[in-house]
Design a protein around this motif. Sequence first.
Motif, PDB file in Angstrom:
ATOM      1  N   GLN A  92      19.292 -17.478   2.590  1.00  0.00           N
ATOM      2  CA  GLN A  92      19.896 -18.758   2.227  1.00  0.00           C
ATOM      3  C   GLN A  92      19.631 -19.736   3.356  1.00  0.00           C
ATOM      4  N   GLY A  93      18.848 -20.768   3.051  1.00  0.00           N
ATOM      5  CA  GLY A  93      18.515 -21.726   4.098  1.00  0.00           C
ATOM      6  C   GLY A  93      17.803 -21.098   5.275  1.00  0.00           C
ATOM      7  N   GLY A  94      17.041 -20.028   5.048  1.00  0.00           N
ATOM      8  CA  GLY A  94      16.292 -19.371   6.118  1.00  0.00           C
ATOM      9  C   GLY A  94      17.026 -18.250   6.802  1.00  0.00           C
ATOM     10  N   SER A  95      18.324 -18.034   6.512  1.00  0.00           N
ATOM     11  CA  SER A  95      19.108 -16.964   7.135  1.00  0.00           C
ATOM     12  C   SER A  95      19.338 -15.840   6.133  1.00  0.00           C
ATOM     13  N   LYS A  96      19.114 -14.606   6.568  1.00  0.00           N
ATOM     14  CA  LYS A  96      19.322 -13.464   5.691  1.00  0.00           C
ATOM     15  C   LYS A  96      20.804 -13.304   5.388  1.00  0.00           C
ATOM     16  N   ILE A  97      21.140 -13.224   4.098  1.00  0.00           N
ATOM     17  CA  ILE A  97      22.538 -13.075   3.713  1.00  0.00           C
ATOM     18  C   ILE A  97      22.792 -11.811   2.904  1.00  0.00           C
ATOM     19  N   HIS A  98      21.729 -11.117   2.497  1.00  0.00           N
ATOM     20  CA  HIS A  98      21.935  -9.978   1.618  1.00  0.00           C
ATOM     21  C   HIS A  98      20.660  -9.149   1.573  1.00  0.00           C
ATOM     22  N   SER A  99      20.763  -7.930   1.079  1.00  0.00           N
ATOM     23  CA  SER A  99      19.615  -7.061   0.902  1.00  0.00           C
ATOM     24  C   SER A  99      19.863  -6.173  -0.304  1.00  0.00           C
ATOM     25  N   VAL A 100      18.813  -5.916  -1.085  1.00  0.00           N
ATOM     26  CA  VAL A 100      18.903  -5.000  -2.223  1.00  0.00           C
ATOM     27  C   VAL A 100      17.732  -4.032  -2.148  1.00  0.00           C
ATOM     28  N   GLY A 101      17.831  -2.920  -2.862  1.00  0.00           N
ATOM     29  CA  GLY A 101      16.800  -1.905  -2.845  1.00  0.00           C
ATOM     30  C   GLY A 101      15.485  -2.378  -3.424  1.00  0.00           C
ATOM     31  N   GLY A 102      14.418  -1.682  -3.062  1.00  0.00           N
ATOM     32  CA  GLY A 102      13.087  -2.081  -3.481  1.00  0.00           C
ATOM     33  C   GLY A 102      12.836  -1.981  -4.975  1.00  0.00           C
ATOM     34  N   GLY A 103      13.665  -1.218  -5.677  1.00  0.00           N
ATOM     35  CA  GLY A 103      13.520  -1.120  -7.122  1.00  0.00           C
ATOM     36  C   GLY A 103      14.280  -2.190  -7.872  1.00  0.00           C
ATOM     37  N   GLN A 104      14.923  -3.077  -7.149  1.00  0.00           N
ATOM     38  CA  GLN A 104      15.755  -4.113  -7.764  1.00  0.00           C
ATOM     39  C   GLN A 104      15.084  -5.468  -7.605  1.00  0.00           C
ATOM     40  N   THR A 105      15.030  -6.245  -8.657  1.00  0.00           N
ATOM     41  CA  THR A 105      14.419  -7.574  -8.590  1.00  0.00           C
ATOM     42  C   THR A 105      15.399  -8.643  -9.070  1.00  0.00           C
ATOM     43  N   ALA A 106      16.663  -8.428  -8.791  1.00  0.00           N
ATOM     44  CA  ALA A 106      17.700  -9.411  -9.119  1.00  0.00           C
ATOM     45  C   ALA A 106      18.856  -9.220  -8.148  1.00  0.00           C
ATOM     46  N   ALA A 107      19.601 -10.279  -7.924  1.00  0.00           N
ATOM     47  CA  ALA A 107      20.749 -10.215  -7.020  1.00  0.00           C
ATOM     48  C   ALA A 107      21.782 -11.242  -7.456  1.00  0.00           C
ATOM     49  N   VAL A 108      23.039 -10.971  -7.100  1.00  0.00           N
ATOM     50  CA  VAL A 108      24.140 -11.896  -7.362  1.00  0.00           C
ATOM     51  C   VAL A 108      24.727 -12.296  -6.022  1.00  0.00           C
ATOM     52  N   VAL A 109      24.815 -13.581  -5.767  1.00  0.00           N
ATOM     53  CA  VAL A 109      25.371 -14.099  -4.524  1.00  0.00           C
ATOM     54  C   VAL A 109      26.723 -14.740  -4.844  1.00  0.00           C
ATOM     55  N   THR A 110      27.782 -14.252  -4.220  1.00  0.00           N
ATOM     56  CA  THR A 110      29.123 -14.778  -4.460  1.00  0.00           C
ATOM     57  C   THR A 110      29.649 -15.450  -3.201  1.00  0.00           C
ATOM     58  N   ALA A 134       8.463   0.396   4.304  1.00  0.00           N
ATOM     59  CA  ALA A 134       9.055   1.426   5.155  1.00  0.00           C
ATOM     60  C   ALA A 134       8.767   1.202   6.629  1.00  0.00           C
ATOM     61  N   ALA A 135       7.627   0.583   6.935  1.00  0.00           N
ATOM     62  CA  ALA A 135       7.272   0.331   8.332  1.00  0.00           C
ATOM     63  C   ALA A 135       7.917  -0.938   8.870  1.00  0.00           C
ATOM     64  N   ASP A 136       8.788  -1.545   8.094  1.00  0.00           N
ATOM     65  CA  ASP A 136       9.504  -2.766   8.469  1.00  0.00           C
ATOM     66  C   ASP A 136       8.602  -3.996   8.481  1.00  0.00           C
ATOM     67  N   ASN A 137       7.466  -3.907   7.801  1.00  0.00           N
ATOM     68  CA  ASN A 137       6.647  -5.100   7.607  1.00  0.00           C
ATOM     69  C   ASN A 137       7.303  -5.964   6.531  1.00  0.00           C
ATOM     70  N   ASP A 185       0.825  -1.207   0.000  1.00  0.00           N
ATOM     71  CA  ASP A 185       0.000   0.000   0.000  1.00  0.00           C
ATOM     72  C   ASP A 185       0.860   1.259   0.000  1.00  0.00           C
ATOM     73  N   GLY A 186       2.131   1.129   0.407  1.00  0.00           N
ATOM     74  CA  GLY A 186       3.115   2.194   0.263  1.00  0.00           C
ATOM     75  C   GLY A 186       4.137   1.769  -0.780  1.00  0.00           C
ATOM     76  N   ASP A 187       5.396   1.868  -0.414  1.00  0.00           N
ATOM     77  CA  ASP A 187       6.459   1.435  -1.319  1.00  0.00           C
ATOM     78  C   ASP A 187       7.204   0.254  -0.717  1.00  0.00           C
ATOM     79  N   VAL A 188       7.630  -0.664  -1.578  1.00  0.00           N
ATOM     80  CA  VAL A 188       8.567  -1.696  -1.155  1.00  0.00           C
ATOM     81  C   VAL A 188       9.944  -1.050  -1.102  1.00  0.00           C
ATOM     82  N   VAL A 189      10.551  -1.042   0.083  1.00  0.00           N
ATOM     83  CA  VAL A 189      11.826  -0.344   0.276  1.00  0.00           C
ATOM     84  C   VAL A 189      13.014  -1.247  -0.027  1.00  0.00           C
ATOM     85  N   SER A 190      12.896  -2.540   0.293  1.00  0.00           N
ATOM     86  CA  SER A 190      14.028  -3.437   0.078  1.00  0.00           C
ATOM     87  C   SER A 190      13.546  -4.876  -0.031  1.00  0.00           C
ATOM     88  N   TYR A 191      14.445  -5.720  -0.512  1.00  0.00           N
ATOM     89  CA  TYR A 191      14.229  -7.164  -0.547  1.00  0.00           C
ATOM     90  C   TYR A 191      15.353  -7.845   0.220  1.00  0.00           C
TER      91      TYR A 191
END
Length: 326
Positions: free
Chosen positions: A169-187, A204-207, A159-165
């Motif tokens: 990996q296996g349930g643990s957060k390993i990376h974050s990208v901006g809300g305007g990005q829909t691709a990532a590279v994991v090295t 933005a509300a951390d939901n 209902d607002g903006d998606v700020v980040s994604y």
Amino acid sequence: MRRVPVPALVPASLLCGSLLLTSACAMEESPGRRPPPAPPGVTAEAGSATSVHVMWNRASDEPEIAAYEVYRGRTKVKSVPGGEHMVDITRLRPSTTYVFTVRARDATGDLGPPSTEVRATTPAAGPTDRRTPTRPGRLGGKAVGSRVVRLSWGPSTDDGDVVSYDILQGGSKIHSVGGGQTAAVVTGLRPGTRYSFTVRARDAADNVSPVSRAVRLTTAPGADDGRGTAPTGFRAGIRRADGAYSVELSWLPPRVDGVITEYEIQLDRRRATSLVWGGTPPRGRAAHSFYVGRESGVSYRVRIRAKLPDGTWGGFSAERTVTTEG
């Protein structure tokens, strides 16, 4: 055409400028124990109205890095083990600009100098928001050799903006990208290993949204040529000025999340020099030239590779042959 051994490069004192440093520059340091270097490639991006994701490239392993300390202004806010190179800074204020730096601490406790300052501005919090973003669209991916995977997904809505994604990996957060990005590279992955990745959206509300469907990828076994992390569009030529020859290079940085700050250049399959960007590295086509001598009729095979944000070397570019002309 004749081949001769790779010539000596120009004196280090001529190379240690604002654009680049070579390994020879480091040898001009005063003797004795040196503190760890400042971490390169620091970036900061808002993850929500109250959090910022800070990422950096791993500093040189000489001396061994035991930990990284993250500062907000002059205040240390996080310390992470030396094997990590990203962290979320939380409990921040909405609509506020923050300045971050990162410092490395070695195994003996010596603290290195601060990195270049980076800034991030948190978005406005808006009215009370308890609605989570939608689940990201179908997640797909591809293993690129033995150490890298590329992921892509459909965008979430909110209902607002998606700020980040968040990339998990296996349930643990390993990376974050901006809300305007829909691709990532994991090295930095292990060869011949099966991985499971998911993605979730954050507003933005951390939901946070439900996680996407998992994609399972297996990296190639053993070592490979790293072509998925090699610079592309590599070009090489010769320039002659005042009776001396220089090799002129240009290339596109490899597609990775993060900033490429260091390259190794090889002549005839031997290391000629390292290029370290002193300022902000170019995101598009990069260029560099270096002196190779005054003799004509000499051929060189040239190639280049990048040091990835996780501290490992990527693959070599295509090899080009250049010849000094009389």
